[in-house]
Design an enzyme around this catalytic site. Sequence first.
Site, PDB file in Angstrom:
ATOM      1  N   ARG A 149      -9.047   0.120   3.580  1.00 35.39           N
ATOM      2  CA  ARG A 149      -8.127   1.091   2.977  1.00 35.39           C
ATOM      3  C   ARG A 149      -6.785   0.434   2.684  1.00 35.39           C
ATOM      4  O   ARG A 149      -6.046   0.904   1.826  1.00 35.39           O
ATOM      5  CB  ARG A 149      -7.876   2.255   3.951  1.00 35.39           C
ATOM      6  CG  ARG A 149      -9.017   3.240   4.047  1.00 35.39           C
ATOM      7  CD  ARG A 149      -8.605   4.432   4.871  1.00 35.39           C
ATOM      8  NE  ARG A 149      -7.239   4.785   4.515  1.00 35.39           N
ATOM      9  CZ  ARG A 149      -6.394   5.411   5.303  1.00 35.39           C
ATOM     10  NH1 ARG A 149      -6.764   5.785   6.500  1.00 35.39           N
ATOM     11  NH2 ARG A 149      -5.172   5.700   4.909  1.00 35.39           N
TER      12      ARG A 149
ATOM     13  N   ARG B 117      -1.323  15.606  12.034  1.00 32.28           N
ATOM     14  CA  ARG B 117      -0.125  15.002  11.448  1.00 32.28           C
ATOM     15  C   ARG B 117       0.584  16.118  10.681  1.00 32.28           C
ATOM     16  O   ARG B 117       0.127  16.531   9.621  1.00 32.28           O
ATOM     17  CB  ARG B 117      -0.516  13.805  10.580  1.00 32.28           C
ATOM     18  CG  ARG B 117      -0.949  12.620  11.437  1.00 32.28           C
ATOM     19  CD  ARG B 117      -1.489  11.475  10.618  1.00 32.28           C
ATOM     20  NE  ARG B 117      -0.521  10.849   9.732  1.00 32.28           N
ATOM     21  CZ  ARG B 117      -0.787   9.769   9.009  1.00 32.28           C
ATOM     22  NH1 ARG B 117      -1.964   9.193   9.093  1.00 32.28           N
ATOM     23  NH2 ARG B 117       0.136   9.256   8.219  1.00 32.28           N
TER      24      ARG B 117
ATOM     25  N   CYS C  42      -5.387   8.280   8.453  1.00 28.23           N
ATOM     26  CA  CYS C  42      -5.575   7.818   9.829  1.00 28.23           C
ATOM     27  C   CYS C  42      -5.144   8.915  10.789  1.00 28.23           C
ATOM     28  O   CYS C  42      -4.114   9.551  10.610  1.00 28.23           O
ATOM     29  CB  CYS C  42      -4.750   6.558  10.083  1.00 28.23           C
ATOM     30  SG  CYS C  42      -5.472   5.097   9.338  1.00 28.23           S
TER      31      CYS C  42
ATOM     32  N   ASP D 221       3.588   0.632  12.137  1.00 33.15           N
ATOM     33  CA  ASP D 221       2.370   0.114  11.513  1.00 33.15           C
ATOM     34  C   ASP D 221       2.086  -1.342  11.904  1.00 33.15           C
ATOM     35  O   ASP D 221       1.086  -1.924  11.473  1.00 33.15           O
ATOM     36  CB  ASP D 221       2.450   0.248   9.980  1.00 33.15           C
ATOM     37  CG  ASP D 221       2.441   1.710   9.548  1.00 33.15           C
ATOM     38  OD1 ASP D 221       2.108   2.572  10.389  1.00 33.15           O
ATOM     39  OD2 ASP D 221       2.784   1.991   8.389  1.00 33.15           O
TER      40      ASP D 221
ATOM     41  N   LYS E 143       0.829  -1.225   0.000  1.00 32.90           N
ATOM     42  CA  LYS E 143       0.000   0.000   0.000  1.00 32.90           C
ATOM     43  C   LYS E 143       0.856   1.265   0.000  1.00 32.90           C
ATOM     44  O   LYS E 143       0.659   2.154  -0.822  1.00 32.90           O
ATOM     45  CB  LYS E 143      -0.908  -0.003   1.233  1.00 32.90           C
ATOM     46  CG  LYS E 143      -1.476   1.349   1.610  1.00 32.90           C
ATOM     47  CD  LYS E 143      -2.215   1.275   2.927  1.00 32.90           C
ATOM     48  CE  LYS E 143      -2.498   2.597   3.570  1.00 32.90           C
ATOM     49  NZ  LYS E 143      -1.448   3.201   4.373  1.00 32.90           N
ATOM     50  N   ASN E 144       1.811   1.348   0.918  1.00 31.28           N
ATOM     51  CA  ASN E 144       2.516   2.621   1.062  1.00 31.28           C
ATOM     52  C   ASN E 144       3.511   2.884  -0.063  1.00 31.28           C
ATOM     53  O   ASN E 144       3.941   4.025  -0.241  1.00 31.28           O
ATOM     54  CB  ASN E 144       3.155   2.728   2.455  1.00 31.28           C
ATOM     55  CG  ASN E 144       2.083   2.963   3.516  1.00 31.28           C
ATOM     56  OD1 ASN E 144       0.949   3.335   3.194  1.00 31.28           O
ATOM     57  ND2 ASN E 144       2.417   2.725   4.772  1.00 31.28           N
TER      58      ASN E 144
HETATM   59  C1  EPZ Z   1       3.859   7.066   6.705  1.00 35.18           C
HETATM   60  O1  EPZ Z   1       3.104   8.157   7.219  1.00 35.18           O
HETATM   61  C2  EPZ Z   1       2.895   5.929   6.512  1.00 35.18           C
HETATM   62  N1  EPZ Z   1       1.877   6.342   5.548  1.00 35.18           N
HETATM   63  C3  EPZ Z   1       2.265   5.540   7.840  1.00 35.18           C
HETATM   64  O2  EPZ Z   1       1.517   4.356   7.619  1.00 35.18           O
HETATM   65  C4  EPZ Z   1       3.365   5.210   8.862  1.00 35.18           C
HETATM   66  O3  EPZ Z   1       2.781   5.041  10.132  1.00 35.18           O
HETATM   67  C5  EPZ Z   1       4.403   6.329   8.933  1.00 35.18           C
HETATM   68  O4  EPZ Z   1       4.884   6.659   7.617  1.00 35.18           O
HETATM   69  C6  EPZ Z   1       5.600   5.970   9.793  1.00 35.18           C
HETATM   70  O5  EPZ Z   1       6.218   4.808   9.273  1.00 35.18           O
HETATM   71  C7  EPZ Z   1       2.150   6.302   4.245  1.00 35.18           C
HETATM   72  O6  EPZ Z   1       3.215   5.888   3.805  1.00 35.18           O
HETATM   73  C8  EPZ Z   1       1.054   6.735   3.329  1.00 35.18           C
HETATM   74  P1  EPZ Z   1       6.017  10.235   8.799  1.00 35.18           P
HETATM   75  P2  EPZ Z   1       3.732   9.616   7.242  1.00 35.18           P
HETATM   76  O7  EPZ Z   1       6.080  11.497   8.047  1.00 35.18           O
HETATM   77  O8  EPZ Z   1       4.590   9.765   6.053  1.00 35.18           O
HETATM   78  C9  EPZ Z   1       6.519  13.436  12.353  1.00 35.18           C
HETATM   79  C10 EPZ Z   1      -0.361   2.950   7.716  1.00 35.18           C
HETATM   80  O9  EPZ Z   1      -0.952   2.444   8.691  1.00 35.18           O
HETATM   81  N2  EPZ Z   1       6.506  14.429  11.263  1.00 35.18           N
HETATM   82  O10 EPZ Z   1       7.125   9.241   8.620  1.00 35.18           O
HETATM   83  O11 EPZ Z   1       2.625  10.574   7.433  1.00 35.18           O
HETATM   84  C11 EPZ Z   1       5.167  12.764  12.547  1.00 35.18           C
HETATM   85  O12 EPZ Z   1       4.339  13.528  13.401  1.00 35.18           O
HETATM   86  C12 EPZ Z   1       0.086   4.400   7.720  1.00 35.18           C
HETATM   87  O13 EPZ Z   1      -0.141   2.348   6.656  1.00 35.18           O
HETATM   88  C13 EPZ Z   1       6.790  15.751  11.545  1.00 35.18           C
HETATM   89  O14 EPZ Z   1       7.026  16.136  12.707  1.00 35.18           O
HETATM   90  O15 EPZ Z   1       4.624   9.530   8.553  1.00 35.18           O
HETATM   91  C14 EPZ Z   1       5.568  11.429  13.126  1.00 35.18           C
HETATM   92  O16 EPZ Z   1       5.760  11.552  14.510  1.00 35.18           O
HETATM   93  C15 EPZ Z   1      -0.501   5.190   8.807  1.00 35.18           C
HETATM   94  N3  EPZ Z   1       6.787  16.662  10.514  1.00 35.18           N
HETATM   95  C16 EPZ Z   1       6.913  11.127  12.469  1.00 35.18           C
HETATM   96  O17 EPZ Z   1       7.394  12.381  11.967  1.00 35.18           O
HETATM   97  C17 EPZ Z   1       6.537  16.299   9.228  1.00 35.18           C
HETATM   98  O18 EPZ Z   1       6.560  17.179   8.340  1.00 35.18           O
HETATM   99  C18 EPZ Z   1       6.875  10.138  11.298  1.00 35.18           C
HETATM  100  O19 EPZ Z   1       5.892  10.564  10.361  1.00 35.18           O
HETATM  101  C19 EPZ Z   1       6.265  14.956   8.954  1.00 35.18           C
HETATM  102  C20 EPZ Z   1       6.249  14.039   9.990  1.00 35.18           C
END
Ligand code: EPZ
Length: 432
Positions: free
Chosen positions: A399, A123, A117, A307, A22-23
């Site tokens: 999803r 986020r 989510c 995840d 998916k991702n």
């Molecule tokens: C991706 O989300 C995945 N989604 C998520 O999977 C997954 O939980 C996550 O990465 C972590 O592995 C997709 O790939 C579509 P991040 P993403 O940016 O990209 C902070 C699932 O269940 N952060 O790596 O949104 C954030 O708050 C989904 O399949 C900032 O502070 O996650 C978090 O604490 C849900 N500023 C951490 O970084 C930013 O600009 C990691 O978030 C971006 C993120």
Amino acid sequence: MTKYVINGGKPLYGEIDISGAKNAAVAIIPAALMVDGPCRIENLPQISDVTMLLNILKEMGADIRTINKNTMEIDCSGIKTAEATFDMMRKIRASYYLIGAMLGRFGKAKVAMPGGCNFGGVRPIDQHIKGFEAMGAEVELTNGLVNCETNGGLKGASIFLDVVSVGATVNIMLAAALAEGMTVIENAAREPHIVDLANFLNSMGADIRGAGTNVIKVRGVKSLRGGTYAVIPDQIEAGTYMAAVAATGGDVLIKNVIPKHMDCISGKLREMGVTIVENGETLRVIRKSALKRTNVKTLPYPGFPTDMQPQVAVVLCLAKGTSIVTEGVWDNRYKYVDEIAKMGAKIKVEGRVAVIEGVDMLTGAPVTAPDLRAGAAMVIAGLCAEGTTEIEGVHYIERGYEAIIEKLRGVGADIKSVYVPDEQENESRDVG
Ligand code: EPZ
């Protein structure tokens, strides 16, 4: 409304085929926007996040042909707009990858703020914006819209991410692929889907090196050409079924995986007393004896994936002794705990830490999925619980999991999807 009804307590035996990731798919589909000519994408999972993104591209003017249920041909040559502000954008997190793709192709982007989510708070996308700004974009967030403008396109830059973010790494990589000059992303995320996106873009003519390490170098190219690409298998889908076998007991061959991607999950399950035998692109998961307690801390790849946190927590509910789970990525990813408690789980949450006291068994109950992976965890809880579990909120599960009912029934689970008309529908029928 659809709900899942599970009669639990049955070990699982047989084989499960893993779908495309998916991702990875949700990053590759927006990337197709930057390609001149048709790109054929194989091994796309049939899940609602994919359907939604394809519909968004279609609305924007893409020509999309279904080759078979997991292969699509996407031709975005006809897209003339750098605007995607539809309501459906707000339903899916990955719609924000259109910002990077549009900036790359048109030098500007106007996109609705993404949904997805909700892990108990906002986020943030500050790291994405920091990257775009470093490359020369002016970014404005107003009325739920992200509006980016450049003076004649993006220019390569050096960007150090303050947090390891999958989304920011993907978005900056997309924008940089067609920018002028070299972009260096430091402290980049290393997840398998980052590597898959880089491979996709490179196969279309991009010049990206270092994906899979924490420094990614993108030398911008003038254009990307069409081609054919197959999405990697889904690490988290595979991990979810492995956790299901660990929880229920049994012996299941998980097919079409990249075992290296599964190391962080396999290692943890082995600590819990599960046997995992690797052979080529398969993993055989056997659980015959009692589960042992352990501790888990989620981290960016190659650490244990956030995840998989809810799914493995359910397995630990059945292990002898006390286990500690620490969520190292999200502030609040324990919204499922109160629901699982209805099934007899003993979990106490304090901030990012959950203390799980193992119980002899879970018992079926009506529960509601608050998000995708929490929903998957509830399915696992239902599969190993005595009695009947009814899960609401299954649109979250759909999803991200292709044919979950069929795959689980194929290994002997008693699970079905039931359509229940909601009250409003009943009322309108009564009136009629
Ligand atoms: C991706 O989300 C995945 N989604 C998520 O999977 C997954 O939980 C996550 O990465 C972590 O592995 C997709 O790939 C579509 P991040 P993403 O940016 O990209 C902070 C699932 O269940 N952060 O790596 O949104 C954030 O708050 C989904 O399949 C900032 O502070 O996650 C978090 O604490 C849900 N500023 C951490 O970084 C930013 O600009 C990691 O978030 C971006 C993120």
